[in-house]
Scaffold this active site. Structure first.
Site, short mmCIF file in Angstrom:
data_model
loop_
_atom_site.label_atom_id
_atom_site.label_comp_id
_atom_site.label_asym_id
_atom_site.label_seq_id
_atom_site.Cartn_x
_atom_site.Cartn_y
_atom_site.Cartn_z
N ASP A 152 2.86 0.72 -1.19
CA ASP A 152 3.04 1.81 -0.21
C ASP A 152 2.02 2.91 -0.50
O ASP A 152 1.31 3.38 0.39
CB ASP A 152 4.47 2.36 -0.33
N ASP A 205 -1.84 3.72 1.61
CA ASP A 205 -2.18 5.01 2.22
C ASP A 205 -3.52 5.51 1.65
O ASP A 205 -4.37 6.02 2.37
CB ASP A 205 -1.11 6.07 1.93
N TYR A 234 12.62 -0.13 -3.75
CA TYR A 234 13.16 0.24 -2.43
C TYR A 234 14.56 -0.32 -2.22
O TYR A 234 15.34 0.22 -1.44
CB TYR A 234 12.26 -0.29 -1.31
N ASP A 291 -2.09 3.26 -12.14
CA ASP A 291 -2.77 4.56 -12.21
C ASP A 291 -4.29 4.36 -12.19
O ASP A 291 -5.03 5.04 -11.47
CB ASP A 291 -2.33 5.38 -13.44
N LYS A 304 2.42 -1.95 -13.68
CA LYS A 304 2.49 -0.94 -14.75
C LYS A 304 3.09 -1.63 -15.96
O LYS A 304 4.12 -1.22 -16.51
CB LYS A 304 3.33 0.26 -14.25
#
Ligand code: IPM
Ligand code: MG
Length: 358
Positions: free
Chosen positions: A244, A248, A142, A220, A188
């Protein structure tokens, strides 16, 4: 009498409606506890841009620093989508988090027993879920440099420094100590150098918390495991963009993104906000679910103000409203006693909160 000063940032879309309900509930508990609130409103997001040309006026930053805590609604909307990036509402929010130094974003996902049928997953999968996503909030892709566009190329940089990983890892382990003592760090590391460093540093920090068990998961796989068997998680520790996305996803375990609160902490002043956005499509219709924001107000009482009893009362009032069958549209199903408007749900919870002794 103790008086807490709260900076209110209502923002755009449904922001004002949901903040009004949270304030109603805060005032209801204050009336029967030995403290009071004073509120000051500040602009951020599209409404701030429309009025001042800046999505984050300096006055808002100054006001936040003067307050005891910030209660935040939501920002953004299509209306501002075509502005240059630095003028967009989201840029205001990101700059705000950075200015306040709130590097730790705590996003609990709890499935209320009353709402096991509201989730799109089977009740047998979601019943009893109680997890906490600890998301790094002011670093990673970000904010990383360099970023930008060069003709037909565009780029962002995912970067973390050791100190940034250390401090967010400490937050996650400390929270785990108060919970089920399990941290799952999500990265990752099979592909990204930044994730390799992340993993190494988290391993080192873990040594200071021998009671907490640490596991690692690729992002993942974590996205898949959250849907397959969400109860395996206690604390999920992760970076900005993975957090983020996963938060959700985790919200849907609970049935609606309109239920989940968050706390952004790490420096002097914390920001308490629902994890959902400004939902311009339903703004002004009185159908938004205020529970995420009311629950964020409860986190504010608990973490920023140390008013645990008042926070417990709000949490109990939310549960009571749900167990009595009150539902906003997003969580209504066949066993809903009554579909409530935003305003009605706020009043019902405020009434219970005034009475609930827990
Ligand atoms: C969130 C939101 C923000 C984010 C947006 C509005 C910038 O999605 O708080 O999760 O990506 O952090
Ligand atoms: Mg988000």
């Amino acid at each position: 009498m103790k008086k807490y000063s709260i900076a209110l940032i209502k923002g755009d879309g449904i922001g004002p409606e949901i903040i009004d309900e949270a304030v109603k509930v805060l005032d209801a508990v204050a009336a029967s506890e030995a403290f009071d609130f004073s509120y000051e409103e500040f602009l951020m997001g599209g409404c701030a841009y429309d009025l001042t040309g800046d999505p984050l006026p300096q006055e808002t930053i100054d006001g936040a620093f003067r307050s005891d805590a910030v209660l935040f609604g939501a920002i953004g909307g299509q209306k501002w989508d075509n502005l240059p990036r630095e003028k967009r509402p989201e840029s205001g929010l990101l700059r705000f988090r950075k200015e306040l130094g709130v590097f730790a974003n705590l996003r609990p996902a709890v499935v209320y027993d009353e709402l096991v049928n509201a989730s799109s997953l089977k009740p047998s999968v979601v019943q009893g879920v109680d997890l906490m996503v600890v998301r790094e909030l002011i670093g990673g892709i970000y904010f990383g440099e360099p970023k930008g566009r060069e003709g037909d190329r565009a780029f962002n940089t995912m970067v973390y420094a050791r100190y940034e990983i250390e401090r967010i890892a400490h937050v996650a382990f400390k929270i785990a100590m108060e919970r089920d003592k399990r941290v799952c760090s999500v990265d990752k590391a099979n592909v990204l150098d930044v994730s390799q460093l992340w993993r190494e540093v988290v391993e080192e920090v873990a040594k200071e918390y021998p009671e907490v068990s640490l596991s690692h998961m690729y992002v993942d796989n974590a996205a898949m495991q959250l849907i397959r068997d969400p109860r395996q998680f206690d604390v999920i520790l992760t970076g900005n963009i993975f957090g983020d996305i996963l938060s959700d996803e985790a919200s849907m375990l609970s049935g609606s993104i309109g239920l989940l609160p968050s706390a952004s902490v790490g420096n002097k002043i914390g920001v308490y906000e629902p994890i959902h956005g400004s939902a311009p499509d339903i703004a002004g219709q009185g159908i938004a679910n205020p529970i995420a924001t009311i629950s964020s107000a409860s986190m504010m009482l608990r973490y920023a103000l140390g008013e645990t009893k008042a926070a417990d009362r709000i949490d109990a009032a939310i549960k009571k409203a749900l167990s009595e069958g009150y539902r906003t549209k997003d969580i209504a199903d066949f066993d809903a006693k009554e579909i409530c408007s935003t305003n009605e749900m706020g009043s019902i919870i405020a009434n219970y909160a005034a009475k609930c002794k827990r």
